[in-house]
Design a protein around this motif. Structure first.
Motif, PDB file in Angstrom:
ATOM      1  N   PHE A  72       0.827  -1.205   0.000  1.00  0.00           N
ATOM      2  CA  PHE A  72       0.000   0.000   0.000  1.00  0.00           C
ATOM      3  C   PHE A  72       0.867   1.263   0.000  1.00  0.00           C
ATOM      4  N   ALA A  73       1.919   1.285   0.813  1.00  0.00           N
ATOM      5  CA  ALA A  73       2.796   2.459   0.878  1.00  0.00           C
ATOM      6  C   ALA A  73       3.499   2.701  -0.450  1.00  0.00           C
ATOM      7  N   TYR A  74       3.988   1.629  -1.095  1.00  0.00           N
ATOM      8  CA  TYR A  74       4.647   1.793  -2.387  1.00  0.00           C
ATOM      9  C   TYR A  74       3.684   2.298  -3.455  1.00  0.00           C
ATOM     10  N   ARG A  75       2.471   1.780  -3.452  1.00  0.00           N
ATOM     11  CA  ARG A  75       1.512   2.217  -4.473  1.00  0.00           C
ATOM     12  C   ARG A  75       0.995   3.618  -4.209  1.00  0.00           C
ATOM     13  N   THR A  76       0.927   4.023  -2.954  1.00  0.00           N
ATOM     14  CA  THR A  76       0.407   5.344  -2.615  1.00  0.00           C
ATOM     15  C   THR A  76       1.468   6.419  -2.742  1.00  0.00           C
ATOM     16  N   TRP A  77       2.637   6.196  -2.129  1.00  0.00           N
ATOM     17  CA  TRP A  77       3.667   7.246  -2.075  1.00  0.00           C
ATOM     18  C   TRP A  77       4.911   6.913  -2.878  1.00  0.00           C
ATOM     19  N   LYS A  79       5.476   6.551  -6.128  1.00  0.00           N
ATOM     20  CA  LYS A  79       5.434   6.805  -7.576  1.00  0.00           C
ATOM     21  C   LYS A  79       6.846   7.111  -8.069  1.00  0.00           C
TER      22      LYS A  79
END
Length: 93
Positions: A72-77, A79
């Motif tokens: 979730f963190a990689y996909r959200t922040w 980029k």
């Protein structure tokens, strides 16, 4: 040796080594502070490792949740981090 010769020699020594004394006076406290922080960090890592080793069955169910949180963190922040480690290898080549 005359008195003026000795005083000029002392002045020359002070001018030569004053920067070194100043760097030592500033560097020693910085070294002590950084060393203390590193020692504290190492002790915290050892404590965390001991906690993990003692409570492995308690922590095991949370591995999947932490994996989802990382995705979730990689996909959200995250980029622009698509290439990951290949960027490091590209620089090396």
């Amino acid at each position: 040796m005359s008195e003026s010769s000795a005083s000029s020699r002392i002045k020359r020594l002070v001018n030569t080594y004053s920067g070194l004394v100043l760097m030592g006076a500033v560097g020693i406290p910085i070294g002590v502070i950084v060393g203390a922080i590193c020692a504290l960090f190492g002790r915290v890592l050892l404590a965390i490792g001991a906690f993990r080793d003692e409570h492995i069955t308690l922590l095991l169910p949370f591995l999947a949740l932490m994996g989802l949180a990382i995705v979730f963190a990689y996909r959200t922040w995250g980029k622009g981090t698509d290439r990951g480690m290949s960027l490091v290898f590209d620089v090396g080549h």
